[in-house]
Design an enzyme around this catalytic site. Structure first.
Site, PDB file in Angstrom:
ATOM      1  CE  LYS A  40     -26.291   0.562  -6.389  1.00 24.29           C
ATOM      2  NZ  LYS A  40     -27.625   0.184  -6.157  1.00 24.29           N
ATOM      3  NE  ARG A 139     -28.583  -2.130   1.324  1.00 19.59           N
ATOM      4  CZ  ARG A 139     -28.732  -1.307   0.420  1.00 19.59           C
ATOM      5  NH1 ARG A 139     -29.630  -1.213  -0.399  1.00 19.59           N
ATOM      6  NH2 ARG A 139     -27.558  -0.498   0.289  1.00 19.59           N
ATOM      7  CG  HIS A 170     -26.311   3.006   1.890  1.00 19.26           C
ATOM      8  ND1 HIS A 170     -26.084   3.909   1.204  1.00 19.26           N
ATOM      9  CD2 HIS A 170     -27.797   2.434   1.414  1.00 19.26           C
ATOM     10  CE1 HIS A 170     -26.901   4.150   0.194  1.00 19.26           C
ATOM     11  NE2 HIS A 170     -27.729   3.260   0.268  1.00 19.26           N
ATOM     12  NE  ARG A 223     -21.714   3.942  -0.414  1.00 20.63           N
ATOM     13  CZ  ARG A 223     -21.764   4.167   0.888  1.00 20.63           C
ATOM     14  NH1 ARG A 223     -20.482   4.197   1.701  1.00 20.63           N
ATOM     15  NH2 ARG A 223     -22.948   4.361   1.368  1.00 20.63           N
ATOM     16  CE1 TYR A 268     -53.640  -7.854 -26.220  1.00 14.88           C
ATOM     17  CE2 TYR A 268     -51.739  -6.490 -25.712  1.00 14.88           C
ATOM     18  CZ  TYR A 268     -52.346  -7.724 -26.304  1.00 14.88           C
ATOM     19  OH  TYR A 268     -51.274  -8.160 -27.148  1.00 14.88           O
ATOM     20  CB  CYS A 314     -48.897  -3.402 -26.217  1.00 17.32           C
ATOM     21  SG  CYS A 314     -50.522  -2.725 -26.568  1.00 17.32           S
ATOM     22  CG  ASP A 316     -43.589  -6.155 -28.171  1.00 17.48           C
ATOM     23  OD1 ASP A 316     -42.555  -6.430 -27.432  1.00 17.48           O
ATOM     24  OD2 ASP A 316     -44.355  -6.889 -28.331  1.00 17.48           O
TER      25      ASP A 316
HETATM   26  C1  LIG Z   1     -24.318   1.197  -0.593  1.00 17.97           C
HETATM   27  C2  LIG Z   1     -24.614   2.421  -1.554  1.00 17.97           C
HETATM   28  N1  LIG Z   1     -23.872   3.278  -1.739  1.00 17.97           N
HETATM   29  C3  LIG Z   1     -23.959   4.167  -2.721  1.00 17.97           C
HETATM   30  C4  LIG Z   1     -25.230   3.868  -3.559  1.00 17.97           C
HETATM   31  C5  LIG Z   1     -25.495   5.142  -4.726  1.00 17.97           C
HETATM   32  O1  LIG Z   1     -26.807   5.639  -4.300  1.00 17.97           O
HETATM   33  P1  LIG Z   1     -27.344   6.976  -5.062  1.00 17.97           P
HETATM   34  O2  LIG Z   1     -27.441   6.327  -6.344  1.00 17.97           O
HETATM   35  O3  LIG Z   1     -28.544   7.529  -4.307  1.00 17.97           O
HETATM   36  O4  LIG Z   1     -26.256   7.966  -4.958  1.00 17.97           O
HETATM   37  C6  LIG Z   1     -25.935   2.953  -3.424  1.00 17.97           C
HETATM   38  C7  LIG Z   1     -27.135   2.746  -4.348  1.00 17.97           C
HETATM   39  O5  LIG Z   1     -28.143   1.937  -3.909  1.00 17.97           O
HETATM   40  C8  LIG Z   1     -25.598   1.812  -2.397  1.00 17.97           C
HETATM   41  O6  LIG Z   1     -26.538   1.056  -2.226  1.00 17.97           O
END
Ligand SMILES: Cc1ncc(COP(=O)(O)O)c(C=O)c1O
Length: 373
Positions: A40, A139, A170, A223, A268, A314, A316
């Site tokens: 992601k 969440r 999670h 994951r 700045y 800044c 850029d």
């Molecule tokens: C539900 C879930 N699983 C897995 C991950 C991956 O986590 P990590 O990058 O800490 O391995 C995330 C990341 O935010 C997540 O939201």
């Protein structure tokens, strides 16, 4: 977004490092446990499609993303592996998910009811569903056995439109040296799972931190996010069980070098004033590229030597104090190694008061990704 291909500022992504991290993780797993690469947010800033390719070559079985558009981009690039959206998708997109063979995370029975009407109407192929359990992250997900079980029964009663593919949770503190809260969440997970009679294909709880430090809890799917990119999820607070290789570098060059005199100011808000005559280098990267504005005072590597950012960053450009006159075009390293010195994403995060996840994700699309190896 216009990509700055004619500017010497680049994100370097080491494909071999990503592969090595996946292979090292795989070696810790039993044969029945798959890895889905979490890609992601443009693969945490490393580049969605190139990381998908690299991770696939290293043997991951699928991908996780946060939003439907990321999943569709992966499909459009030609990948046929399973893709799970970790976040919630509006139920009106259920047919679009099904059409693209994208698995949805579901947190409410009502979502399935709304989706089933649309899926039946459009005569879609069955939509794969993972039910999220909220065991303490607060969440998304089912918190009680009551609607959770009813939801499973709804899935089972609507096999023509749903494929019950997974259940997951999670953890909020898997990267902490204190496992008290982790254990509470695991106990809640086990309690909720006790109502499940037929387990779906995947039962999964592990992000990087969970698999690194609580591997006994791993279900049959990891994951894998931040550890795939070579970064310690705890930021260094907890030691790694195996070595990780950071995949990302960030480099540029000096674009302009000048001498300033005692009392001259830089940037700045005139937040820096020279105490003596000194050489100053300007670097074509700024907060629009994802270099945080609060990095004034942080030291970058210029030709392998630490040099302090002077004045405010800044949009850029930013300025550094040089030890002596250096030529335009001298190599600058903001993340990575030069000679014997190294700057990690964690060093940047510590200075900026954030986490390395934010450092890599913040690097904007304007900075071209260059793939090594
Ligand atoms: C539900 C879930 N699983 C897995 C991950 C991956 O986590 P990590 O990058 O800490 O391995 C995330 C990341 O935010 C997540 O939201």
């Amino acid at each position: 977004m216009v990509i700055g291909t004619h500017r010497p500022t680049q994100v370097l992504v080491d494909r071999l490092a990503i592969k090595a991290n996946i292979i090292a993780e795989k070696e810790t797993l039993t044969d029945d446990t798959d890895i889905f690469a979490v890609i992601k947010a443009d693969a945490y800033g490393h580049g969605l499609i190139e990381v998908a390719k690299t991770a696939k070559e290293a043997g991951v079985k699928g991908f996780c993303v946060a939003i439907i558009d990321e999943a569709i981009a992966i499909r459009e690039a030609g990948f046929s592996e399973p893709i799970l959206i970790l976040g919630l998708t509006q139920s009106k997109y259920a047919p679009l998910l099904a059409e693209n063979k994208i698995s949805a995370t579901v947190s409410e029975l009502n979502w399935l009811k709304e989706a089933s009407v649309l899926l039946k109407k459009e005569q879609s192929a069955p939509l794969s569903v993972h039910l999220a359990l909220d065991t303490g992250m607060g969440r998304i997900g089912f918190r009680e056995a009551d609607p959770f079980l009813e939801t499973i029964n709804f899935l089972k009663g609507n096999k023509d439109v749903f494929n019950f593919e997974g259940i997951f949770t999670h953890f909020a503190t898997a990267d902490s040296p204190d496992d008290t809260y982790f254990k509470k969440q695991m106990a809640k997970f086990n309690k909720l799972m006790a109502v499940v009679v037929d387990r779906p294909r995947y039962v999964h709880v592990s992000n990087s931190a969970t698999s690194l430090w609580h591997a006994a809890c791993n279900g049959n799917l990891i994951r894998m996010g931040i550890s795939m990119y070579g970064l310690n999820p705890s930021g260094g607070e907890v030691a790694l069980p195996y070595e990780l290789k950071p995949a990302m570098g960030l480099t540029s060059e000096l674009s302009f070098v000048k001498e300033i005199h005692t009392g001259d100011s830089v940037g700045y808000g005139i937040t820096y004033q020279a105490q003596e005559n000194e050489w100053v280098g300007t670097i074509p990267i700024g907060y629009a590229d994802g270099v945080f504005r609060n990095l004034q005072g942080f030291k970058l590597l210029v030709d392998g030597q630490f040099c302090e950012i002077i004045g405010r960053v800044c949009m850029d450009q930013l300025m550094v104090r040089l030890p002596y006159k250096m030529p335009n075009g001298t190599k600058v390293t903001l993340i990575g190694k030069d000679g014997n010195e190294v700057i990690t994403a964690q060093d940047v995060a510590t200075y900026a008061g954030t986490i390395h996840y934010e450092v890599t994700c913040a690097l904007s699309e304007r900075v071209p990704r260059v793939y090594l190896n």
